[in-house]
Design an enzyme around this catalytic site. Structure first.
Site, mmCIF file in Angstrom:
data_model
loop_
_atom_site.group_PDB
_atom_site.id
_atom_site.type_symbol
_atom_site.label_atom_id
_atom_site.label_comp_id
_atom_site.label_asym_id
_atom_site.label_seq_id
_atom_site.Cartn_x
_atom_site.Cartn_y
_atom_site.Cartn_z
ATOM 1 N N LYS A 130 -59.406 -3.628 43.617
ATOM 2 C CA LYS A 130 -59.138 -3.692 45.040
ATOM 3 C C LYS A 130 -57.700 -3.323 45.390
ATOM 4 O O LYS A 130 -57.444 -2.466 46.249
ATOM 5 C CB LYS A 130 -59.444 -5.132 45.492
ATOM 6 C CG LYS A 130 -59.150 -5.416 46.907
ATOM 7 C CD LYS A 130 -59.260 -6.906 47.135
ATOM 8 C CE LYS A 130 -58.119 -7.635 46.426
ATOM 9 N NZ LYS A 130 -57.977 -9.016 46.867
ATOM 10 N N ASP B 183 -56.016 -6.972 53.738
ATOM 11 C CA ASP B 183 -56.550 -7.446 52.467
ATOM 12 C C ASP B 183 -57.342 -8.737 52.700
ATOM 13 O O ASP B 183 -57.095 -9.455 53.667
ATOM 14 C CB ASP B 183 -55.364 -7.711 51.528
ATOM 15 C CG ASP B 183 -55.811 -7.921 50.101
ATOM 16 O OD1 ASP B 183 -56.970 -7.603 49.787
ATOM 17 O OD2 ASP B 183 -54.989 -8.408 49.306
ATOM 18 N N GLU B 184 -58.268 -9.073 51.819
ATOM 19 C CA GLU B 184 -59.022 -10.331 51.895
ATOM 20 C C GLU B 184 -59.603 -10.553 53.290
ATOM 21 O O GLU B 184 -59.474 -11.630 53.871
ATOM 22 C CB GLU B 184 -58.129 -11.530 51.535
ATOM 23 C CG GLU B 184 -57.423 -11.424 50.212
ATOM 24 C CD GLU B 184 -58.293 -11.805 49.018
ATOM 25 O OE1 GLU B 184 -59.529 -11.842 49.166
ATOM 26 O OE2 GLU B 184 -57.712 -12.048 47.947
#
Length: 722
Positions: free
Chosen positions: A33, A219-220
DNA sequence: CTACCGCGTGTTTTT
DNA sequence: CACGCGGTAG
């Protein structure tokens, strides 16, 4: 840029090289990722010629931001990063530093942490004489946080309240927000809430940010709350160059307001979004991956995915049943010691994970007695230590005199004979006159406040006077902090105390000064406010030293984003993990627990151990633990033969130290040191795990590679050093 | 009015 | 078992 296609798999390449626009990357565990995110940024800059200043990358944790910064620097081969990589909260703080005025806040605001926020709520309950109806201040704080996550303002909340309980919370929420403003402070949630409010009400400001940051990367994404989602949506604007990366199976922050539907609805919210699934895992062996996949398949309402790996089948997962927590700890030591030898691993290749911080106590015991180096990450954080917060409170009121919370905190620290009653008097006096507490103190020194011993207050204000002069004359941060420690009498009082605890506190405040010096080095034009902001947002998770060779112990939450060759997941007992309160668990909570288990399992690269105890003292009360249901959700063909380790270790009598005089045992003479390798006639090679008794009665616990753990009397065993 | 001592209570995860 | 809170002594 050279041969992107060689460095990425087809799916990764597809994600990296897709033109700017809404892009959702489903990144399974260990699928590269961060690699994709950083390469995409590099691609934008180098291939598409995008001005790096127009790129904003947002992560959830400082740790993740830091890692991304480092990897970008390497990838771009630059010394300074030409773009911003920030956490949601630090980005929010930046916006507020710029636009505090439009919401009638003042410069140099404070940021309050959880404890301070709860403290404010406690104060409100006391002042308003609100019967909390069995609600704890921390619970009230929780509800208010959730409201802010959902962008519900206090009045709105109070008006839409139906239940009695909600009405009370609404009242407190209103007062809470009022007091935060009065103290010129924000809580964590405000750092998202207010920027979104500003964007809502000020198109010009929003326009500025949209023009500034034309390309967003988040992100996330599965962990974003409604307020964070709105922030993203606002910033994305018309150009909609938004790359989000996430994995619905790794959403473990629902309790903190994370809304999993954000990622599930991305395609609806950003029409025409491109979706890429990364399913090749580069981290774990097939056994671990199959087990984790089978486990998570028990959750409903997830996007199905098929992770695969080319790393081979690997070792089977080992389940260890222990008699109690002490035995669990020793089992870990035992397995770890063997594995380290047989595979030539470092201590830092091992991670011990647990559901609750409280478990770390019993787990670390075994490590301590066997001399295995370990670090506990999380738990009480450095900047949450009392002494650190005390010193910082001094700095805070120098920067933001309206910060009554901090004034109250240190007005009598160290002891200067100013009690609660005096503080109440001054507080009331100040409130009636719309003064802050610090100004009230100055009035008190002039005898304007009745019933207050002026000399004692004077002692306090004199310190503040001296420190104010220093900060006004531009004293560098580290020496300013050193002065605070000295002039406040804090150091002297700790020296006078002369207990082991006061010594570590002294060490800690010295470390704080060092940290400040390091901060000054790193950011030459740093202001004290910036330091305070960094300190408010940093967590202990970020202080992990990658260079030290030690076993990492942390909560499962803390382990997200990390990987280790060997992972132990401990305390797999029904009720503890999954954690169940009041004998009940809602299906959605159970699913989150399961995702947490999934996150834990997928941290492992080569070896995964799962331990559970038959017996555990949990809440003050002993209870017999059934094995966690998660264990039965793991396919048998990925598991090693059951390994049962039920030898009772803890039946030796507990020594009583409290009764009568303290007694110290003379340091016993020992034939072997813990950790020493030994050879036994019958059992072969082993490692000393523990030693009890001495002389004639010396008994050693040894872990043999052939037969496991044995307790032997040294006198009889005929051990030889190996 | 402040400081100390003892009792009772209560533990998810964290930016 | 550790911490916070409340009562009491000084």
């Amino acid at each position: 840029m050279l041969s992107l296609k060689d460095k990425l798999n087809p799916k990764q390449y597809e994600a990296v090289a897709c033109p700017p626009g809404p892009l959702l990357i489903f990144a399974g565990a260990g699928s590269g990722k961060t690699r994709v995110l950083t390469y995409r940024i590099a691609f934008m800059i180098k291939q598409l010629g995008i001005n790096p200043g127009e790129i904003l990358a947002v992560t959830f944790t400082n740790k993740a931001a830091q890692e991304m910064r480092e990897r970008l620097l390497k990838l771009l081969d630059m010394e300074y990063l030409p773009l911003l990589v920030l956490t949601f909260h630090s980005f929010g703080a930046r916006i507020l530093r710029e636009y505090y005025e439009v919401i009638s806040y003042k410069k140099n605001f404070s940021i309050y942490d959880e404890d301070e926020s709860i403290g404010i709520i406690k104060g409100i309950c006391k002042d308003l004489q609100i019967e909390e109806g069995g609600l704890k201040p921390s619970a009230i704080k929780h509800y208010i946080s959730r409201a802010k996550d959902e962008m519900i303002d206090p009045v709105e909340y109070a008006e839409s309240a139906n239940l009695h309980r909600q009405k009370i919370i609404g009242q407190i929420y209103i007062e809470y927000q009022k007091r935060l403003r009065l103290h010129n402070g924000f809580d964590f949630d405000d750092l998202i809430y207010w920027p979104v409010k500003i964007f809502d009400g000020h198109p010009d400001i929003l326009q500025f940010y949209r023009r500034h940051f034309k390309h967003l990367l988040i992100d996330e994404y599965q962990d974003t709350s409604i307020s964070q989602y709105q922030m993203v949506k606002h910033l994305a604007g018309e150009h909609k160059s938004v790359t989000v990366v996430g994995d619905d199976d790794q959403s473990i922050y629902g309790w903190r307001g994370a809304d999993i539907t954000n990622i599930l609805n991305f395609e609806r919210d950003f029409p025409g979004a491109k979706v890429v699934k990364l399913e090749q895992n580069y981290r774990s062996t097939q056994n671990i991956l199959s087990a984790a996949s089978a486990l998570i398949a028990n959750n409903l309402g997830r996007k199905s995915k098929a992770l695969w790996t080319s790393l081979g089948e690997g070792q089977r997962i080992k389940v260890i049943e222990c008699s109690d927590a002490e035995s669990e700890s020793l089992s870990l030591v035992e397995q770890l010691t063997h594995l380290r030898k047989s595979e030539g691993l470092k201590y830092s290749d091992f991670a011990v994970l647990y559901r609750t911080n409280a478990q770390s106590r019993s787990l670390e015991d075994g490590f301590r007695t066997s001399g295995i180096p370990y670090i506990i990450v999380g738990g009480l954080r450095f900047y949450e230590r009392m002494e650190i917060k005390d010193i910082l409170a001094y700095l805070k009121i120098l920067v933001n005199p309206d910060d009554n919370i901090s004034t109250q905190r240190i007005i009598n620290v160290p002891r200067r004979g100013i009690g609660d009653v005096s503080i109440d008097y001054i507080a009331n006096y100040s409130r009636e006159r719309n003064l802050n507490l610090l100004t009230g103190c100055y009035h008190a020194t002039e005898g304007k406040v009745d019933g207050i011993p002026a000399p004692k207050i004077k002692e306090f204000t004199k310190i503040i006077d001296k420190l104010s002069k220093l900060i006004d004359s531009g004293e560098p941060l580290a020496s300013l902090l050193a002065k605070i420690i000295e002039l406040s009498g804090y150091e002297a009082s700790l020296v006078a105390e002369a207990t082991p605890q006061s010594e570590t506190r002294l060490d800690n405040i010295k470390e704080l000064v060092d940290g400040a010096a390091e901060f000054e080095n790193r950011t030459p034009d740093a202001t004290p406010e910036q330091f305070l902001e960094e300190v408010a947002l940093i967590t202990d998770m970020d202080r992990r030293d990658p260079n030290s060779d030690a076993v990492t112990m942390m909560t499962l939450h803390g382990a997200k984003g990390l990987e280790f060759p060997v992972v132990f997941i401990t305390g797999l007992e029904e009720g503890l993990f999954p954690l169940i309160r009041d004998g009940q668990i809602a299906p959605k909570d159970l699913e989150e627990e399961r995702r947490l288990m999934y996150v834990g399992m997928t941290r492992a690269q080569r070896h995964l151990y799962l331990t559970h105890c038959r017996y555990r003292r949990h809440f003050n009360r002993s209870f017999f633990g059934k094995a966690s249901r998660f264990l039965s959700e793991i396919p048998e063909n990925t598991l090693d033969d059951a390994y049962v380790d039920l030898k009772p270790i803890s039946n030796r009598p507990k020594t009583k130290l409290r009764e009568g005089r303290y007694e110290f045992e003379a340091e016993p003479k020992r034939s072997f040191a813990i950790g020493a390798d030994v050879y036994h006639q019958k059992f072969g090679y082993g490692v000393i795990l523990g030693i009890e008794g001495n002389g004639e009665n010396e008994i050693v616990t040894i872990s043999f590679s052939s037969v496991g753990r044995k307790k032997l009397m040294v006198k009889m065993a005929g051990l030889k050093p190996a």
